[in-house]
Design an enzyme around this catalytic site. Structure first.
Site, PDB file in Angstrom:
ATOM      1  N   THR A  62      51.994  36.887  45.141  1.00  0.00           N
ATOM      2  CA  THR A  62      53.499  37.041  44.518  1.00  0.00           C
ATOM      3  C   THR A  62      53.981  35.561  44.551  1.00  0.00           C
ATOM      4  O   THR A  62      54.582  34.684  44.339  1.00  0.00           O
ATOM      5  CB  THR A  62      53.853  37.223  45.256  1.00  0.00           C
ATOM      6  OG1 THR A  62      53.698  39.471  44.793  1.00  0.00           O
ATOM      7  CG2 THR A  62      56.120  38.082  45.855  1.00  0.00           C
ATOM      8  N   ASN A  97      46.826  44.531  35.537  1.00  0.00           N
ATOM      9  CA  ASN A  97      46.451  44.827  36.976  1.00  0.00           C
ATOM     10  C   ASN A  97      46.089  46.411  36.693  1.00  0.00           C
ATOM     11  O   ASN A  97      45.324  47.219  37.600  1.00  0.00           O
ATOM     12  CB  ASN A  97      47.746  44.953  37.480  1.00  0.00           C
ATOM     13  CG  ASN A  97      48.973  44.607  37.412  1.00  0.00           C
ATOM     14  OD1 ASN A  97      49.184  44.666  36.055  1.00  0.00           O
ATOM     15  ND2 ASN A  97      49.084  45.911  38.101  1.00  0.00           N
ATOM     16  N   GLN A 153      43.872  39.115  39.137  1.00  0.00           N
ATOM     17  CA  GLN A 153      42.796  40.721  38.747  1.00  0.00           C
ATOM     18  C   GLN A 153      41.614  39.679  38.313  1.00  0.00           C
ATOM     19  O   GLN A 153      41.328  40.538  37.897  1.00  0.00           O
ATOM     20  CB  GLN A 153      43.769  41.057  38.037  1.00  0.00           C
ATOM     21  CG  GLN A 153      44.420  42.620  38.893  1.00  0.00           C
ATOM     22  CD  GLN A 153      44.000  43.239  39.627  1.00  0.00           C
ATOM     23  OE1 GLN A 153      42.220  43.112  40.304  1.00  0.00           O
ATOM     24  NE2 GLN A 153      44.857  43.872  40.722  1.00  0.00           N
ATOM     25  N   HIS A 166      42.654  38.005  48.874  1.00  0.00           N
ATOM     26  CA  HIS A 166      42.214  39.336  48.852  1.00  0.00           C
ATOM     27  C   HIS A 166      41.731  40.172  47.604  1.00  0.00           C
ATOM     28  O   HIS A 166      41.286  41.680  47.772  1.00  0.00           O
ATOM     29  CB  HIS A 166      43.156  39.733  49.428  1.00  0.00           C
ATOM     30  CG  HIS A 166      44.352  40.651  48.846  1.00  0.00           C
ATOM     31  ND1 HIS A 166      44.792  42.337  48.274  1.00  0.00           N
ATOM     32  CD2 HIS A 166      45.416  40.157  48.300  1.00  0.00           C
ATOM     33  CE1 HIS A 166      45.927  42.100  48.098  1.00  0.00           C
ATOM     34  NE2 HIS A 166      46.443  41.507  48.214  1.00  0.00           N
ATOM     35  N   THR A 181      53.557  25.864  57.372  1.00  0.00           N
ATOM     36  CA  THR A 181      52.200  25.520  58.288  1.00  0.00           C
ATOM     37  C   THR A 181      51.083  26.395  57.746  1.00  0.00           C
ATOM     38  O   THR A 181      51.363  27.534  57.363  1.00  0.00           O
ATOM     39  CB  THR A 181      52.200  26.160  59.864  1.00  0.00           C
ATOM     40  OG1 THR A 181      53.785  25.640  60.040  1.00  0.00           O
ATOM     41  CG2 THR A 181      51.418  25.569  60.474  1.00  0.00           C
ATOM     42  N   CYS A 191      51.672  47.892  44.353  1.00  0.00           N
ATOM     43  CA  CYS A 191      53.164  47.246  44.300  1.00  0.00           C
ATOM     44  C   CYS A 191      53.834  48.401  43.699  1.00  0.00           C
ATOM     45  O   CYS A 191      55.080  48.242  43.497  1.00  0.00           O
ATOM     46  CB  CYS A 191      53.002  45.688  43.654  1.00  0.00           C
ATOM     47  SG  CYS A 191      52.812  44.952  44.526  1.00  0.00           S
TER      48      CYS A 191
END
Length: 385
Positions: free
Chosen positions: A72, A151, A180, A202, A238, A327
């Site tokens: 995203t 997706n 994907q 992921h 960070t 989502c």
């Protein structure tokens, strides 16, 4: 009861070696990579090694890799970063009606802010025609954004053909949402003509919260997160050291076994489709031809049936699947993707997505098919009563 996880397109189980790597890094390398002391310097070196590893695996230069928190953010940075660069004069964005919500929603937001947006529709198979992209290009077009693999349907989009087409339009950049695709579909970054490519760890068995954006050398983005100026001022914050290093490791594992994994998953997909076709109430929403699709996704509908009813009935039998994309799965609206394909409201509302991965074998597919058959039979009985 054993649980069968068929929702890999939402998130994949991390490699065991990646889990160990992430845990080790969290325990031993917790210093801020931006710090000037030795521990910070060591952490920074690990970040840069991971950057070189990702770049090398994809045929990119290390300086073309920007680390992010995931797909995203990468999509938002690519689109807003291009359209925000070079002054505030309204520009033209070309995207498609079947993009992931992180692209589609961003396009709608920019449209409300004065950016001209063209949403190109797919053909009946869910594929975008490169010629339709070319037709939409105007004198103010700044960016084309097209996903690599859809997706919901798994249909592979002709991003390299679009890249070649855009060579005649050197001021137009091409962004590809590859979330994907990476680890399932080959990409020749150097020859692709793609300027920006989004990825999320992921989705290829890496840790959550890590991703990257490939940015062709020479392209400058307007940063969406400002602060410490990390990632060459393109993205502040960070660094997620364990996630970044774990992502690089997962990408290596996914790509080195890609040919064998693709062949095995295509065989599983074919077996699943064959089983689905023996259940008359179910309708396939995806092409059967392997050349048109990525191997890991099958989309089907039980027209007239609310998809969450079938989903929960399968869950009671130990089968985990999803409706639409993760989502959008809590929405009861028809799938925007299937509606754009012209499949109608009944099929678009009643669709479910099955997506599998490395751990699955033929016996798992057979169990899934039989439990689909059992669930459909029970639902038919309920309908009659």
């Amino acid at each position: 009861m054993q649980t069968y996880y068929f929702d890999h397109s939402a998130s994949t189980p991390p490699y065991e070696s990646v889990i160990r790597t992430v845990a080790e890094l969290m325990a031993q390398h917790y210093a801020n990579p931006s710090a000037l002391h030795r521990a910070g310097t060591e952490a920074h070196k690990l970040i840069e090694r991971a950057r070189e590893a990702v770049a090398g695996l994809l045929g990119a230069a290390a300086g073309e890799v920007i680390f992010t928190s995931g797909g995203t953010e990468s999509n938002n940075l690519a689109i807003k970063g291009i359209l925000g660069a070079g002054g505030r004069k309204p520009k033209h964005l070309i995207t498609t009606a079947i993009e992931h919500s992180s692209v589609y929603g961003t396009a709608r937001q920019l449209e409300s802010e004065g950016v001209r947006v063209t949403f190109v529709a797919p053909n009946a198979q869910g594929r975008i025609e490169a010629a339709d992209i070319e037709t939409a290009i105007g004198p103010d077009t700044a960016l084309v954004s097209v996903m690599h693999v859809n997706n919901e349907t798994g249909v592979v989009q002709p991003v390299e053909e679009i890249g070649r087409l855009l060579r005649a339009h050197p001021k137009v950049r091409l962004h590809v949402d590859g979330v994907q695709a990476l680890g399932k579909v080959q990409l020749d970054w150097a020859a692709s003509g793609v300027d920006l490519y989004s990825a999320s760890a992921h989705k290829f068995r890496g840790p959550r919260g890590a991703g990257f954006l490939l940015v062709r050398e020479g392209i400058r983005l307007t940063p969406q997160l400002t602060g410490g100026g990390q990632e060459s001022d393109a993205r502040s914050g960070t660094h997620n050291l364990p996630g970044i290093v774990g992502m690089a490791q997962a990408l290596r594992l996914a790509l080195e076994s890609l040919p064998e994994r693709r062949a095995r998953m295509y065989a599983l997909r074919s077996r699943l489709i064959g089983g689905i076709k023996t259940i008359p109430e179910l309708v396939l929403n995806v092409p059967e031809e392997e050349r048109l699709v990525s191997p890991q996704i099958v989309n089907l509908s039980y027209p007239g049936m609310r998809p969450e009813v079938l989903l929960h009935m399968l869950e009671q039998q130990g089968i985990l699947i999803s409706t639409q994309s993760a989502c959008s799965s809590k929405s009861l609206k028809p799938s925007r993707v299937l509606m754009a394909m012209g499949l109608g409201e009944a099929r678009s509302t009643g669709s479910i997505r099955i997506s599998f991965g490395d751990e699955h074998v033929e016996a798992d597919i057979d169990i899934l098919t039989e439990r689909l058959r059992t669930a459909v039979a029970k639902l038919k009985l309920l309908e009659r009563n």
